[in-house]
Each structure stands twice: as structure tokens, then as C-alpha cells.
Design a protein around this motif. Structure first.
Motif, mmCIF file in Angstrom:
data_model
loop_
_atom_site.group_PDB
_atom_site.id
_atom_site.type_symbol
_atom_site.label_atom_id
_atom_site.label_comp_id
_atom_site.label_asym_id
_atom_site.label_seq_id
_atom_site.Cartn_x
_atom_site.Cartn_y
_atom_site.Cartn_z
ATOM 1 N N ALA A 174 0.836 -1.202 0.000
ATOM 2 C CA ALA A 174 0.000 0.000 0.000
ATOM 3 C C ALA A 174 0.867 1.246 0.000
ATOM 4 N N ALA A 175 0.404 2.248 -0.762
ATOM 5 C CA ALA A 175 1.015 3.587 -0.715
ATOM 6 C C ALA A 175 -0.080 4.507 -0.194
ATOM 7 N N ILE A 176 0.161 5.076 0.976
ATOM 8 C CA ILE A 176 -0.863 5.918 1.614
ATOM 9 C C ILE A 176 -0.503 7.368 1.365
ATOM 10 N N CYS A 177 -1.356 8.010 0.603
ATOM 11 C CA CYS A 177 -1.069 9.353 0.109
ATOM 12 C C CYS A 177 -1.696 10.352 1.082
ATOM 13 N N LEU A 178 -0.882 10.952 1.939
ATOM 14 C CA LEU A 178 -1.409 11.825 2.987
ATOM 15 C C LEU A 178 -1.684 13.223 2.457
ATOM 16 N N ALA A 179 -2.984 13.573 2.499
ATOM 17 C CA ALA A 179 -3.424 14.882 2.020
ATOM 18 C C ALA A 179 -3.518 15.807 3.227
ATOM 19 N N ALA A 255 -9.526 18.487 -2.817
ATOM 20 C CA ALA A 255 -9.197 18.518 -4.253
ATOM 21 C C ALA A 255 -8.088 17.503 -4.567
ATOM 22 N N VAL A 256 -7.111 17.400 -3.675
ATOM 23 C CA VAL A 256 -5.979 16.505 -3.917
ATOM 24 C C VAL A 256 -6.402 15.023 -3.868
ATOM 25 N N HIS A 283 -7.338 11.016 2.629
ATOM 26 C CA HIS A 283 -6.140 10.296 2.166
ATOM 27 C C HIS A 283 -6.491 9.125 1.251
ATOM 28 N N VAL A 284 -5.815 9.054 0.119
ATOM 29 C CA VAL A 284 -6.038 7.934 -0.798
ATOM 30 C C VAL A 284 -5.034 6.821 -0.474
ATOM 31 N N VAL A 285 -5.555 5.617 -0.303
ATOM 32 C CA VAL A 285 -4.685 4.455 -0.099
ATOM 33 C C VAL A 285 -4.646 3.701 -1.417
ATOM 34 N N ALA A 286 -3.455 3.597 -2.002
ATOM 35 C CA ALA A 286 -3.308 2.870 -3.265
ATOM 36 C C ALA A 286 -2.757 1.487 -2.950
ATOM 37 N N PHE A 287 -3.536 0.455 -3.209
ATOM 38 C CA PHE A 287 -3.061 -0.922 -3.055
ATOM 39 C C PHE A 287 -2.454 -1.352 -4.379
ATOM 40 N N VAL A 306 0.226 16.975 -1.281
ATOM 41 C CA VAL A 306 0.485 15.670 -0.648
ATOM 42 C C VAL A 306 1.608 15.893 0.354
ATOM 43 N N SER A 307 1.297 15.713 1.651
ATOM 44 C CA SER A 307 2.333 15.996 2.649
ATOM 45 C C SER A 307 3.385 14.889 2.691
ATOM 46 N N ARG A 308 2.961 13.657 2.520
ATOM 47 C CA ARG A 308 3.910 12.556 2.321
ATOM 48 C C ARG A 308 3.178 11.299 1.886
ATOM 49 N N VAL A 309 3.932 10.346 1.373
ATOM 50 C CA VAL A 309 3.351 9.054 1.003
ATOM 51 C C VAL A 309 4.024 8.000 1.873
ATOM 52 N N VAL A 310 3.209 7.308 2.664
ATOM 53 C CA VAL A 310 3.745 6.252 3.533
ATOM 54 C C VAL A 310 3.558 4.932 2.800
ATOM 55 N N THR A 311 4.619 4.150 2.696
ATOM 56 C CA THR A 311 4.488 2.868 2.003
ATOM 57 C C THR A 311 4.482 1.730 3.022
#
Ligand code: PMV
Length: 322
Positions: A174-179, A255-256, A283-287, A306-311
Motif C-alpha cells: 500500500a502507498a498511503i497518500c497523505l493529504a 481537491a488533492v 487520504h487515498v490508499v493505493a493498493f 500531498v504531505s507525504r506518502v507512507v508505504t
């Protein structure tokens, strides 16, 4: 002193609606994946005195947060026939209450640590029931990998617990896209209740969840990521559409969030095995398949909001650490 850890989970088929508010009984089942990177550590110590104390990330908590933890600990204290007060120290390695399932790992870790501190021997099902009373999604964080939550039918909730699905052999990352990292504006309980009581589409949502649970398990067994993508994205958007159709409507997206959804779909059209889901936050979680995680993560970092992406890889069960 007992130290326990648990990991957050992200639902592929969402829980959004309760059949009982006091016991946190879900109106339908749900299906999730436990994530290694989102972790809570909770220490429970028996102390002198009659007041439970609760520290979150080193800060003593009072008021609602303290009461929620103390009421929860009291259930286990009563079950064990014990009287001692406790000091609970909990820390998260990710933003609390930002719509990132912090209550799931928190109550799973607390169930394990407090039951052990009171010398209770509970089965994983019983731990899952207690965790559910703390927070509905926490029932699933008792287990590693894929977990299936049952809504159950009984009024006392004794059949509303999660179980692991060890037969499913589809590794996902998972890539967690922190908005942004702020707190969400409508909490999940309030959001669910408003949706249940005012959305004209609530019943249709619950019926769809039953179907999505069956479809998603089949897609997981077949290791069919494109089928899974359709089910998981559809289920997530149906949950949000349901929340948006409450009165007043609840909009968790920024919007993000829409930008990230578009990126994920664009990547999939380029042949990258990836799909999204979104909890009660922006936050969008991309699996995705583990081998494309780096690529997915760097694509999702390309927006200034996007403040950061946690993998993360898949995570293991809640457990005692010491
Ligand atoms: O556990 P709660 O009460 O915070 O509810 C979780 C709700 C969602 O995260 C939106 C969906 C889910 O199944 O985890």
C-alpha cells in the motif's frame, strides 16, 4: 507491565453503518488488509489508586479520550474480577484521527495489553469482540493479513467478530497518500449515524456490501487484481456517495483526493496493477502489487498538497511484545 503492538488495517470492503450503537455492532460485514507501517504500541501497567491514567504519544489525556480508554479497560477489569487501576501509554507512528484508522490499531493493541495485564486468557475471537467494542474496525486489527469481519445477528454481539483469511495468498502493498495531517472533521461514528438516519441510499449501500464481500473474496482467491480493483473502488465510492447523500452531506474528499484517484486510474490504464480506497478522511490508499510500490509511491508524491506518502507491506497480528 505488558507491552503490546497492533497495526492499522484498511478495509477493501467498508464498514459504514451500525446495527447497535452502544456495542458497536456493524450493520454489515467488512474485509480488510492489515498494514505493517501503521503501528500502535501500548503499555499497560497496574497502578495504585482508583483512577485510570491515559497517555497518548507521551501527553496525558483527560476528558473524553481518558473516559473512552477507562470505560474500555473496565470491561476487561470486570471480566477478570480485578480492581486495580491502570496506566495506559500508547503511541502511534502515524497521525492520530486523521482518517487513518488509528482507532483500529489502538483498540486492538489495548485489548491485547489490558487483557494480559489482568491475566485473562482470551481467544483471538474474544479479543476481536473486545476490540470491536472499542472501535468497530479494531476487531479486524487483531489479525494479520486479510481479515473478514462478521456483522453477526445476536443482540449481545457475541457473533460479531473478525477472523483471519490465511487461505488467501495475494500479496499486496500500500502507498498511503497523505493529504495534509490535520484531524478529520466528522468522526466515523457520527458520520455513520448521520448516514444511516438520513441518507436515502443507506439500505442500497448495505445490500451492496453483502454482494461486494462475496465478490471481493472470490477475486482475492483468484488473485484477480483487475476484478478486485473494480470491486474495491466501487465499494469505496459507494460508501462516500452514501456519506455525501446524508443531510447535511459529509464530504471527506479534498481537491488533492480527486487528483490522487485520477493518478491511480491513469496508472492502471498504463498496465500498473494498482487500485484505490479511501476511509473517512481525504487520504487515498493505493493498493498495488509489491513490485510496483516504488513507482506508485513516487507518482502519488507529485502534488504539492500531498504531505507525504507512507508505504507499507502487509502486516501481522496484534501481539504481546514484552
Ligand atoms: O472503526 P471506526 O468506527 O473508526 O470505523 C471505520 C470506518 C472506515 O474506516 C471508514 C471503514 C472501515 O471499514 O474501516
Amino acid at each position: 507491565m505488558v507491552l503490546a503492538s497492533a497495526r492499522a488495517n484498511i478495509a477493501l470492503v467498508k464498514y459504514w453503518g451500525k446495527r447497535d450503537l452502544a456495542l458497536n455492532l456493524p450493520a454489515a460485514g467488512s474485509l480488510s488488509l492489515t498494514l505493517d507501517a501503521l503501528r500502535t504500541e501500548t503499555k499497560v501497567e497496574l497502578i495504585e489508586g482508583s483512577e485510570d491514567r491515559f497517555f497518548l504519544d507521551g501527553q496525558q489525556q483527560n476528558g473524553k479520550a481518558q473516559k473512552r480508554v477507562s470505560d474500555f479497560v473496565s470491561l476487561l477489569r470486570k471480566r477478570a474480577g480485578r480492581k486495580e487501576a491502570v496506566r495506559v501509554d500508547s503511541s502511534n507512528n502515524f497521525p492520530t484521527a486523521a482518517g487513518l484508522a488509528s482507532s483500529a490499531s489502538a483498540f486492538a493493541a489495548l485489548s491485547v495489553a489490558a487483557s494480559q495485564a489482568f491475566e485473562l486468557q482470551l481467544s483471538p475471537e474474544e479479543l476481536s469482540i473486545y476490540a470491536r467494542i472499542g472501535s468497530g474496525s479494531a476487531a479486524r486489527s487483531i489479525f494479520g493479513g486479510y481479515a473478514l469481519m462478521s456483522a453477526g445477528e445476536k443482540a449481545d454481539g457475541s457473533d460479531a467478530f473478525a477472523k483471519a483469511l490465511p487461505e488467501i495468498d495475494l500479496p499486496l502493498s500500500a502507498a498511503i497518500c497523505l493529504a495534509g495531517e490535520g484531524q478529520k472533521h466528522v468522526g466515523s461514528t457520527e458520520g455513520m449515524e448521520r448516514t444511516r438516519t438520513t441518507s436515502p441510499y443507506y439500505q442500497a449501500w448495505i445490500e451492496q456490501v453483502h454482494k461486494d464481500l462475496a465478490f471481493a473474496q472470490e477475486a482475492l482467491r483468484q488473485k484477480d487484481i483487475s476484478a478486485l480493483a473494480e470491486i474495491v473502488e466501487g465499494n469505496c465510492l459507494a460508501m462516500h456517495a452514501n456519506a455525501m447523500s446524508a443531510r447535511p452531506g459529509i464530504i471527506y474528499f479534498k481537491a488533492v483526493t480527486l487528483w490522487a484517484i485520477e493518478q491511480v486510474r491513469q496508472m492502471r490504464s498504463e498496465g500498473i496493477p494498482v487500485f484505490f480506497t479511501i476511509d473517512a478522511g481525504p487520504h487515498v490508499v493505493a493498493f498495488c502489487a509489491p513490485e510496483v510500490l516504488e513507482k506508485v509511491s513516487s507518482r502519488l508524491s507529485e502534488h504539492p498538497e500531498v504531505s507525504r506518502v507512507v508505504t507499507s507491506q502487509m502486516g501481522g497480528p496484534a501481539q504481546v511484545e514484552a
